[in-house]
Motif scaffolding. Structure first.
Motif, PDB file in Angstrom:
ATOM      1  N   ASN A  29       0.813  -1.220   0.000  1.00  0.00           N
ATOM      2  CA  ASN A  29       0.000   0.000   0.000  1.00  0.00           C
ATOM      3  C   ASN A  29       0.845   1.268   0.000  1.00  0.00           C
ATOM      4  N   ARG A  30       2.121   1.147  -0.317  1.00  0.00           N
ATOM      5  CA  ARG A  30       3.063   2.267  -0.225  1.00  0.00           C
ATOM      6  C   ARG A  30       2.733   3.437  -1.145  1.00  0.00           C
ATOM      7  N   PRO A  46      -1.888   7.769   6.575  1.00  0.00           N
ATOM      8  CA  PRO A  46      -1.476   6.571   7.294  1.00  0.00           C
ATOM      9  C   PRO A  46      -1.995   5.265   6.691  1.00  0.00           C
ATOM     10  N   ALA A  47      -2.519   5.264   5.457  1.00  0.00           N
ATOM     11  CA  ALA A  47      -3.086   4.043   4.868  1.00  0.00           C
ATOM     12  C   ALA A  47      -2.113   2.861   4.879  1.00  0.00           C
ATOM     13  N   PRO A  48      -0.845   3.031   4.460  1.00  0.00           N
ATOM     14  CA  PRO A  48       0.073   1.883   4.516  1.00  0.00           C
ATOM     15  C   PRO A  48       0.313   1.385   5.947  1.00  0.00           C
ATOM     16  N   LEU A  49       0.391   2.318   6.883  1.00  0.00           N
ATOM     17  CA  LEU A  49       0.600   1.943   8.281  1.00  0.00           C
ATOM     18  C   LEU A  49      -0.590   1.159   8.820  1.00  0.00           C
ATOM     19  N   TYR A  50      -1.796   1.645   8.573  1.00  0.00           N
ATOM     20  CA  TYR A  50      -3.005   0.939   9.027  1.00  0.00           C
ATOM     21  C   TYR A  50      -3.120  -0.439   8.400  1.00  0.00           C
ATOM     22  N   ALA A  51      -2.843  -0.529   7.097  1.00  0.00           N
ATOM     23  CA  ALA A  51      -2.899  -1.825   6.415  1.00  0.00           C
ATOM     24  C   ALA A  51      -1.882  -2.791   7.025  1.00  0.00           C
ATOM     25  N   GLY A  52      -0.689  -2.282   7.331  1.00  0.00           N
ATOM     26  CA  GLY A  52       0.345  -3.118   7.934  1.00  0.00           C
ATOM     27  C   GLY A  52      -0.023  -3.593   9.324  1.00  0.00           C
ATOM     28  N   LEU A  53      -0.549  -2.696  10.124  1.00  0.00           N
ATOM     29  CA  LEU A  53      -0.952  -3.097  11.478  1.00  0.00           C
ATOM     30  C   LEU A  53      -2.103  -4.094  11.454  1.00  0.00           C
ATOM     31  N   LEU A  54      -3.066  -3.844  10.576  1.00  0.00           N
ATOM     32  CA  LEU A  54      -4.206  -4.751  10.463  1.00  0.00           C
ATOM     33  C   LEU A  54      -3.758  -6.124   9.972  1.00  0.00           C
ATOM     34  N   GLN A  55      -2.958  -6.148   8.904  1.00  0.00           N
ATOM     35  CA  GLN A  55      -2.502  -7.436   8.382  1.00  0.00           C
ATOM     36  C   GLN A  55      -1.612  -8.145   9.383  1.00  0.00           C
ATOM     37  N   GLY A  56      -0.778  -7.414  10.077  1.00  0.00           N
ATOM     38  CA  GLY A  56       0.056  -8.033  11.102  1.00  0.00           C
ATOM     39  C   GLY A  56      -0.776  -8.711  12.175  1.00  0.00           C
ATOM     40  N   THR A 103     -11.518  -4.702   4.001  1.00  0.00           N
ATOM     41  CA  THR A 103     -12.563  -3.819   3.484  1.00  0.00           C
ATOM     42  C   THR A 103     -13.065  -2.904   4.588  1.00  0.00           C
ATOM     43  N   ILE A 104     -13.354  -3.473   5.731  1.00  0.00           N
ATOM     44  CA  ILE A 104     -13.803  -2.676   6.887  1.00  0.00           C
ATOM     45  C   ILE A 104     -12.716  -1.681   7.294  1.00  0.00           C
ATOM     46  N   GLY A 105     -11.459  -2.129   7.253  1.00  0.00           N
ATOM     47  CA  GLY A 105     -10.340  -1.272   7.650  1.00  0.00           C
ATOM     48  C   GLY A 105      -9.968  -0.208   6.640  1.00  0.00           C
ATOM     49  N   GLY A 106     -10.559  -0.266   5.454  1.00  0.00           N
ATOM     50  CA  GLY A 106     -10.278   0.752   4.441  1.00  0.00           C
ATOM     51  C   GLY A 106      -8.940   0.588   3.735  1.00  0.00           C
ATOM     52  N   THR A 107      -8.424  -0.621   3.689  1.00  0.00           N
ATOM     53  CA  THR A 107      -7.157  -0.876   2.993  1.00  0.00           C
ATOM     54  C   THR A 107      -7.337  -0.587   1.507  1.00  0.00           C
ATOM     55  N   PRO A 108      -6.487   0.262   0.920  1.00  0.00           N
ATOM     56  CA  PRO A 108      -6.659   0.621  -0.496  1.00  0.00           C
ATOM     57  C   PRO A 108      -6.386  -0.532  -1.466  1.00  0.00           C
ATOM     58  N   GLU A 109      -5.357  -1.289  -1.253  1.00  0.00           N
ATOM     59  CA  GLU A 109      -4.919  -2.347  -2.181  1.00  0.00           C
ATOM     60  C   GLU A 109      -5.185  -3.722  -1.571  1.00  0.00           C
ATOM     61  N   ILE A 110      -6.441  -4.106  -1.498  1.00  0.00           N
ATOM     62  CA  ILE A 110      -6.795  -5.342  -0.800  1.00  0.00           C
ATOM     63  C   ILE A 110      -6.190  -6.568  -1.472  1.00  0.00           C
ATOM     64  N   LEU A 111      -6.341  -6.707  -2.771  1.00  0.00           N
ATOM     65  CA  LEU A 111      -5.811  -7.906  -3.447  1.00  0.00           C
ATOM     66  C   LEU A 111      -4.298  -8.033  -3.296  1.00  0.00           C
ATOM     67  N   LYS A 112      -3.582  -6.933  -3.493  1.00  0.00           N
ATOM     68  CA  LYS A 112      -2.123  -6.958  -3.313  1.00  0.00           C
ATOM     69  C   LYS A 112      -1.770  -7.269  -1.858  1.00  0.00           C
ATOM     70  N   THR A 113      -2.540  -6.708  -0.947  1.00  0.00           N
ATOM     71  CA  THR A 113      -2.262  -6.875   0.472  1.00  0.00           C
ATOM     72  C   THR A 113      -2.421  -8.314   0.920  1.00  0.00           C
ATOM     73  N   ILE A 114      -3.468  -8.986   0.459  1.00  0.00           N
ATOM     74  CA  ILE A 114      -3.749 -10.337   0.967  1.00  0.00           C
ATOM     75  C   ILE A 114      -3.085 -11.442   0.149  1.00  0.00           C
TER      76      ILE A 114
END
Length: 121
Positions: free
Chosen positions: A23-24, A29-39, A86-97
């Motif tokens: 999500n870089r 803070p979108a990349p940070l939130y995505a990282g914390l959520l995925q972690g 989706t709930i967390g608002g991650t912009p790049e869901i497919l790349k993230t998961i």
């Protein structure tokens, strides 16, 4: 117990870092939130996955015992990852998961295969 903590911590750091990287291109803070959520999700999956596979493996026999547990685990993981991001608002869901789901499902398949071989013998 100690190795479990190491695995959970590694899952949090590795997959959380991947999510932040995936999500870089989006503003903080979108990349940070995505990282914390995925972690957090990866740490939880790491805690639960082995027992879930063992539980499912006990409920099937034959070829279904080989195929069903990792398929079920993969579908549940994909659903939870998609819903939570989706709930967390991650912009790049497919790349993230993509990476965490591949790792978790591969582990589920390999671990289940080892259980299946032992039971089959």
């Amino acid at each position: 117990m100690r190795s479990g903590i190491v695995h959970v911590g590694f899952a949090f750091l590795a997959m959380g870092s991947w999510a932040a990287f995936a999500n870089r291109a989006h503003p903080m803070p979108a990349p940070l939130y995505a990282g914390l959520l995925q972690g957090a999700i990866s740490a939880t999956i790491t805690l639960v996955l082995q027992r879930a596979i063992e539980f499912l493996a006990d409920r099937f026999s034959g070829l279904a015992a080989l195929l069903a547990p990792p398929v079920i685990a993969g579908l549940v993981s994909a659903s939870l990852l998609t819903i939570l991001h989706t709930i967390g608002g991650t912009p790049e869901i497919l790349k993230t998961i993509a990476v965490p789901l591949t790792v978790a499902t591969s582990y589920a398949a390999l671990y289940n295969y080892s259980l299946w071989r032992i039971r089959k013998a």
